[in-house]
Motif scaffolding. Structure first.
Motif, PDB file in Angstrom:
ATOM      1  N   GLU A 190      27.003  42.898  41.349  1.00 36.13           N
ATOM      2  CA  GLU A 190      27.193  44.224  41.950  1.00 36.13           C
ATOM      3  C   GLU A 190      28.569  44.786  41.613  1.00 36.13           C
ATOM      4  O   GLU A 190      28.726  45.982  41.356  1.00 36.13           O
ATOM      5  CB  GLU A 190      27.021  44.118  43.464  1.00 36.13           C
ATOM      6  N   GLN A 191      29.575  43.915  41.600  1.00 37.13           N
ATOM      7  CA  GLN A 191      30.939  44.346  41.284  1.00 37.13           C
ATOM      8  C   GLN A 191      31.037  44.806  39.832  1.00 37.13           C
ATOM      9  O   GLN A 191      31.737  45.777  39.529  1.00 37.13           O
ATOM     10  CB  GLN A 191      31.923  43.201  41.547  1.00 37.13           C
ATOM     11  N   LYS A 192      30.325  44.154  38.942  1.00 38.54           N
ATOM     12  CA  LYS A 192      30.378  44.531  37.527  1.00 38.54           C
ATOM     13  C   LYS A 192      29.738  45.887  37.283  1.00 38.54           C
ATOM     14  O   LYS A 192      30.096  46.586  36.327  1.00 38.54           O
ATOM     15  CB  LYS A 192      29.673  43.472  36.676  1.00 38.54           C
ATOM     16  N   LYS A 193      28.809  46.292  38.147  1.00 38.71           N
ATOM     17  CA  LYS A 193      28.150  47.595  37.988  1.00 38.71           C
ATOM     18  C   LYS A 193      29.087  48.749  38.335  1.00 38.71           C
ATOM     19  O   LYS A 193      28.904  49.871  37.868  1.00 38.71           O
ATOM     20  CB  LYS A 193      26.916  47.676  38.882  1.00 38.71           C
ATOM     21  N   LEU A 194      30.091  48.462  39.185  1.00 37.82           N
ATOM     22  CA  LEU A 194      30.997  49.523  39.628  1.00 37.82           C
ATOM     23  C   LEU A 194      32.031  49.837  38.560  1.00 37.82           C
ATOM     24  O   LEU A 194      32.443  48.970  37.796  1.00 37.82           O
ATOM     25  CB  LEU A 194      31.713  49.090  40.911  1.00 37.82           C
ATOM     26  N   ALA A 195      32.455  51.075  38.563  1.00 36.17           N
ATOM     27  CA  ALA A 195      33.532  51.490  37.665  1.00 36.17           C
ATOM     28  C   ALA A 195      34.855  50.978  38.211  1.00 36.17           C
ATOM     29  O   ALA A 195      34.976  50.643  39.397  1.00 36.17           O
ATOM     30  CB  ALA A 195      33.554  53.008  37.540  1.00 36.17           C
ATOM     31  N   ASP A 196      35.864  50.923  37.352  1.00 40.82           N
ATOM     32  CA  ASP A 196      37.162  50.374  37.755  1.00 40.82           C
ATOM     33  C   ASP A 196      37.843  51.204  38.836  1.00 40.82           C
ATOM     34  O   ASP A 196      38.636  50.682  39.613  1.00 40.82           O
ATOM     35  CB  ASP A 196      38.088  50.264  36.538  1.00 40.82           C
ATOM     36  N   HIS A 197      37.570  52.489  38.896  1.00 35.43           N
ATOM     37  CA  HIS A 197      38.246  53.343  39.874  1.00 35.43           C
ATOM     38  C   HIS A 197      37.530  53.372  41.228  1.00 35.43           C
ATOM     39  O   HIS A 197      38.053  53.940  42.184  1.00 35.43           O
ATOM     40  CB  HIS A 197      38.395  54.771  39.317  1.00 35.43           C
ATOM     41  N   GLU A 198      36.350  52.779  41.358  1.00 32.80           N
ATOM     42  CA  GLU A 198      35.607  52.773  42.620  1.00 32.80           C
ATOM     43  C   GLU A 198      36.073  51.621  43.510  1.00 32.80           C
ATOM     44  O   GLU A 198      36.637  50.635  43.025  1.00 32.80           O
ATOM     45  CB  GLU A 198      34.105  52.646  42.349  1.00 32.80           C
ATOM     46  N   ASN A 199      35.800  51.796  44.799  1.00 33.59           N
ATOM     47  CA  ASN A 199      36.157  50.727  45.740  1.00 33.59           C
ATOM     48  C   ASN A 199      35.339  49.472  45.450  1.00 33.59           C
ATOM     49  O   ASN A 199      34.150  49.552  45.165  1.00 33.59           O
ATOM     50  CB  ASN A 199      35.906  51.175  47.183  1.00 33.59           C
ATOM     51  N   PRO A 200      35.971  48.307  45.529  1.00 40.31           N
ATOM     52  CA  PRO A 200      35.266  47.066  45.194  1.00 40.31           C
ATOM     53  C   PRO A 200      34.227  46.697  46.253  1.00 40.31           C
ATOM     54  O   PRO A 200      34.375  46.984  47.439  1.00 40.31           O
ATOM     55  CB  PRO A 200      36.378  46.025  45.149  1.00 40.31           C
ATOM     56  N   SER A 201      33.163  46.074  45.794  1.00 34.30           N
ATOM     57  CA  SER A 201      32.148  45.590  46.724  1.00 34.30           C
ATOM     58  C   SER A 201      32.416  44.132  47.099  1.00 34.30           C
ATOM     59  O   SER A 201      31.975  43.659  48.144  1.00 34.30           O
ATOM     60  CB  SER A 201      30.755  45.719  46.101  1.00 34.30           C
TER      61      SER A 201
END
Length: 100
Positions: free
Chosen positions: A28-39
């Motif tokens: 799930e964390q890898k799906k997020l962009a670098d500027h988004e809040n971490p899951s």
């Protein structure tokens, strides 16, 4: 055996759940962009570590304090049989009535 099957099953279940959670959280964390809040947060990782440490400390302390039960030796069993009589009854102490 030091540990019961329930304790081993609990530990195994906890380990498997933690591995599944980790794999899902990393994906799930890898799906997020670098500027988004971490899951995947440090707090949630800490909670999982705490649960694993708690279970392991319980099992380690149980192993440290384990005292195997003493098995009766054949000599001890013979002493008990001799103390109560050859067959374990008081029939040997009874004097049968005789002819006088």
């Amino acid at each position: 055996p030091i540990f019961t099957q329930v304790e081993l099953n609990t530990l195994s279940k906890l380990i498997n759940e933690t591995i599944e959670w980790r794999d899902g959280a990393v994906a799930e964390q890898k799906k997020l962009a670098d500027h988004e809040n971490p899951s995947l947060l440090v707090e949630t990782v800490g909670a999982k570590i705490y649960a694993l440490e708690r279970e392991m400390k319980y099992l380690i302390n149980k192993a440290k304090n384990y005292r195997p039960k003493a098995k009766p030796t054949p000599a001890t069993a013979d002493k008990k049989a001799n103390a109560t009589g050859t067959n374990g009854t008081d029939d040997d102490n009874i004097i049968p009535p005789g002819n006088e």
